[in-house]
Design an enzyme around this catalytic site. Structure first.
Site, PDB file in Angstrom:
ATOM      1  N   CYS A 449       0.832  -1.202   0.000  1.00  0.00           N
ATOM      2  CA  CYS A 449       0.000   0.000   0.000  1.00  0.00           C
ATOM      3  C   CYS A 449       0.870   1.257   0.000  1.00  0.00           C
ATOM      4  O   CYS A 449       1.450   1.589  -1.024  1.00  0.00           O
ATOM      5  CB  CYS A 449      -0.971  -0.023   1.177  1.00  0.00           C
ATOM      6  SG  CYS A 449      -2.349   1.131   0.990  1.00  0.00           S
ATOM      7  N   HIS A 592      -3.598  -5.101   0.059  1.00  0.00           N
ATOM      8  CA  HIS A 592      -3.117  -5.609   1.352  1.00  0.00           C
ATOM      9  C   HIS A 592      -3.189  -7.137   1.357  1.00  0.00           C
ATOM     10  O   HIS A 592      -4.199  -7.723   1.804  1.00  0.00           O
ATOM     11  CB  HIS A 592      -3.962  -5.050   2.498  1.00  0.00           C
ATOM     12  CG  HIS A 592      -3.747  -3.608   2.783  1.00  0.00           C
ATOM     13  ND1 HIS A 592      -2.851  -3.160   3.720  1.00  0.00           N
ATOM     14  CD2 HIS A 592      -4.307  -2.501   2.230  1.00  0.00           C
ATOM     15  CE1 HIS A 592      -2.876  -1.832   3.762  1.00  0.00           C
ATOM     16  NE2 HIS A 592      -3.748  -1.405   2.856  1.00  0.00           N
ATOM     17  N   GLU A 594      -1.870  -9.179   3.272  1.00  0.00           N
ATOM     18  CA  GLU A 594      -1.837  -9.755   4.623  1.00  0.00           C
ATOM     19  C   GLU A 594      -3.217 -10.151   5.125  1.00  0.00           C
ATOM     20  O   GLU A 594      -3.341 -11.004   6.020  1.00  0.00           O
ATOM     21  CB  GLU A 594      -1.190  -8.775   5.610  1.00  0.00           C
ATOM     22  CG  GLU A 594      -1.960  -7.499   5.893  1.00  0.00           C
ATOM     23  CD  GLU A 594      -1.597  -6.357   4.971  1.00  0.00           C
ATOM     24  OE1 GLU A 594      -1.776  -5.189   5.369  1.00  0.00           O
ATOM     25  OE2 GLU A 594      -1.131  -6.629   3.846  1.00  0.00           O
TER      26      GLU A 594
END
Length: 636
Positions: A449, A592, A594
């Site tokens: 990001c 993102h 994650e």
């Protein structure tokens, strides 16, 4: 005869506006197969681990031969509609779901442990409930009645719970069998009272065979004695509200002693076998095993009349507790290892004072490190400490020379570097400096990001010679606006106005046109192999700014390639890479990744960073070209 007469004179019960999916049969017994609810509350102090406890309970239930589908609801009593406008220092990480909801980080725990896909409606807040009820009042839905906390707010909470509990959360679309509900905060907090009252009503409406209430409490150790009084008072407070816990989860540094367990059982009116010790363990993956060893599965099966009959030949592989046990044991073995088995990653962030601010990033690194067979060590580097600074607009007072020296020592000693997301100007110059070091020193690096955008800023400044190149987020009148505000985003409102949720990204190499990337060049990208040779991937987003489309040709002609773009217009940059002939691993992504990493299924970009950091990426890529599932071959 007199009894019948008096009974007939009694007023009828108040009709409820709630539709009950759990019905009674002609013998006044609850119908088998109705939704089962397991509620987890907490007392004494917050932060005891209710999220991990409920996630571990769900993981354990998934191992039943009947293959039940588990769903989760998190109740947050704060007035905010969601967590999107909260500071990470205030509330920890803001977790993003597929539908774009910005929510509490506990929903990340649920998704990671249970492998489910939740929605924004699985996060119930006071703000959402009151907004719904007030909206109905404004429309006249209550037909002129006085709108009150009881019954209107409590009824709305129960409706919400019932509706969400039946929403599919797995790919098969099956309605869940068991709903786990976590009530945030601690029992006795004034803001959670209305939710506890709604749950009190729900327990009677659903029946004892469909509702189990549990309580997570602290058992502190003073000297050598385990103290039970906080748990006694917490359970007493819960009973005073009409809620009787049938399971007590006791958090402590050490396993509960027999006398302690018996004392808690006696003073909380709970069966002694239902007092569960949740003591400190070497890693959180042991918690489901800890609960299993104390017979929690038997307790819940009996209390809720859960089926133990197999409905399929085998339990799905991702639900197998055998793999989970092996993973938990392997984490212990790696933690005890030294030397070449350790991989050190420098995390360059602005919220390093609170690790929960980067919880999903930490978990993703951990998942990837387990997959590559390395013990993870994270070096926390405050980005602003890497550059000389005066007082910033965000109140940062700068750092001493010794602090800068120590910060750079941590960066230089790392095997790999990650630059995660964030908002605001503080620390950005430090991130740019760290990225320049990673690029010029051939240190494996992943930008996420804002980290992705910082990679573009650094490259434009130091390779293309665009002095002062910047994002308009930090410098509105910059001469070289390489990162710009997305035109469709509302500049005035904050909550829920970003580009949020799951979006498709096309992966490809070479030139891009209106129809996407040129055919056959995707094999030249690292991302294509990390994503198991997929040309289109879905990842979650949370951003207001994007790489300036007008700069793309100039940047790519200088050697930095955008190998992933949005699958709708192919004009929004999603992934960047330096060729492996130039750098071992220099990858950034606007999304993102994650948020979709799982313990047994690590996120591909994070896996790539760890593979490169421990020298295994070359072998991985070699094996990937001959395997349909390359991520399973990375240990070779």
């Amino acid at each position: 005869r007199r009894w019948l007469t008096v009974t007939n004179l009694l007023p009828p019960p108040r009709p409820s506006s709630i539709s009950h999916p759990n019905k009674l049969d002609r013998n006044n017994k609850f119908i088998e197969g109705a939704m089962k609810y397991i509620v987890v509350t907490g007392g004494v102090v917050s932060g005891l681990g209710k999220g991990i406890t409920i996630s571990s309970t769900g993981r354990l239930l998934q191992s039943l031969p009947s293959n039940p589908v588990i769903t989760c609801i998190k109740i947050d009593p704060y007035l905010n509609v969601d967590a999107g406008t909260m500071s990470p220092f205030e509330h920890g990480e803001c977790y993003v779901l597929d539908d774009g909801c910005e929510c509490d980080l506990d929903l990340g725990n649920y998704e990671r442990f249970l492998g489910v896909t939740l929605t924004g409606e699985h996060n119930v807040t006071t703000g959402k409930v009151y907004r719904t009820v007030i909206g109905r009042e404004r429309r006249g839905d209550y037909l002129g009645k006085t709108v009150q906390v009881v019954p209107h707010i409590t009824d709305e909470i129960q409706k919400w719970i019932r509706k969400v509990a039946h929403m599919p959360v797995t790919k098969g679309g099956k309605v869940p069998d068991i709903c786990l509900i976590e009530v945030g905060g601690t029992v006795g907090d004034i803001e959670s009272m209305v939710f506890l009252e709604a749950l009190r009503q729900l327990q009677f409406a659903e029946g004892p065979e469909n509702f189990v209430l549990s309580f997570v409490s602290l058992v502190p150790v003073m000297g050598s004695e385990q103290k039970t009084k906080p748990t006694q008072h917490g359970a007493k407070t819960l009973r005073s509200l009409g809620l009787n816990p049938s399971i007590i989860f006791c958090r402590s540094t050490e396993p509960l002693e027999v006398d302690t367990r018996q004392k808690i059982a006696m003073f909380t009116h709970v069966d002694v076998r239902n007092v569960i010790s949740v003591h400190d363990v070497t890693n959180i993956y042991h918690v489901p095993l800890l609960l299993e060893n104390q017979g929690l599965l038997d307790v819940l099966t009996e209390a809720l009349s859960l089926s133990t009959e197999p409905v399929a030949a085998d339990i799905p592989n991702n639900r197998s507790m055998t793999r989970w046990k092996n993973m938990a044991s392997e984490v212990d073995l790696l933690a005890a290892a030294e030397g070449d088995v350790v991989v050190r990653i420098a995390l360059i962030g602005k919220y390093t004072g609170l690790s929960d601010s980067y919880l999903s990033v930490i978990k993703s690194l951990k998942h990837a490190s387990i997959e590559v067979g390395r013990e993870l060590k994270i070096s926390w580097v405050d980005a602003s400490s890497l550059v000389e600074q005066t007082v910033s607009e965000e109140g940062d007072g700068g750092h001493s020379g010794a602090e800068r020296k120590n910060a750079w020592e941590m960066v230089r000693s790392a095997h790999g570097i990650i630059v995660p997301g964030g908002f605001g100007s503080r620390g950005v110059e430090g991130k740019v400096a760290a990225l320049k070091y990673a690029r010029t020193s051939s240190v494996p690096c992943l930008g996420v990001c804002l980290g992705f955008q910082s990679m573009v800023i650094e490259y434009c400044r130091n390779v293309l010679g665009m002095e002062g190149a910047n994002s308009v987020e930090f410098e509105a009148e910059t001469k070289h606006p390489v990162v710009i505000f997305m035109p469709e985003i509302d500049e005035d409102s904050m909550g829920g106005t970003m580009r949020l949720g799951s979006r498709d990204t096309s992966i490809g190499g070479g030139k891009w046109g209106q129809d996407g990337p040129s055919k056959g060049n995707e094999e030249n990208t690292i991302s294509y192999w990390l994503y198991d040779q997929q040309k289109k991937v879905a990842e979650r987003h949370r951003h207001r700014y994007e790489v300036n489309p007008e700069m793309i040709n100039k940047i790519e002609s200088a050697g930095l390639h955008f190998t992933g773009r949005d699958a709708e217009t192919y004009s929004r940059m999603e992934i960047l890479e330096l060729p492996r002939s130039v750098h071992p691993f220099y990858v950034g992504c606007q999304y993102h990744p994650e948020f979709k990493s799982r313990p047994l299924e690590p996120s591909p970009p994070f896996l790539g960073l760890l593979l490169a950091s421990c020298g295994k990426l070359d072998n991985f890529l070699e094996v990937a070209k001959t395997s349909s599932v390359p991520s399973k071959k990375c240990r070779a």
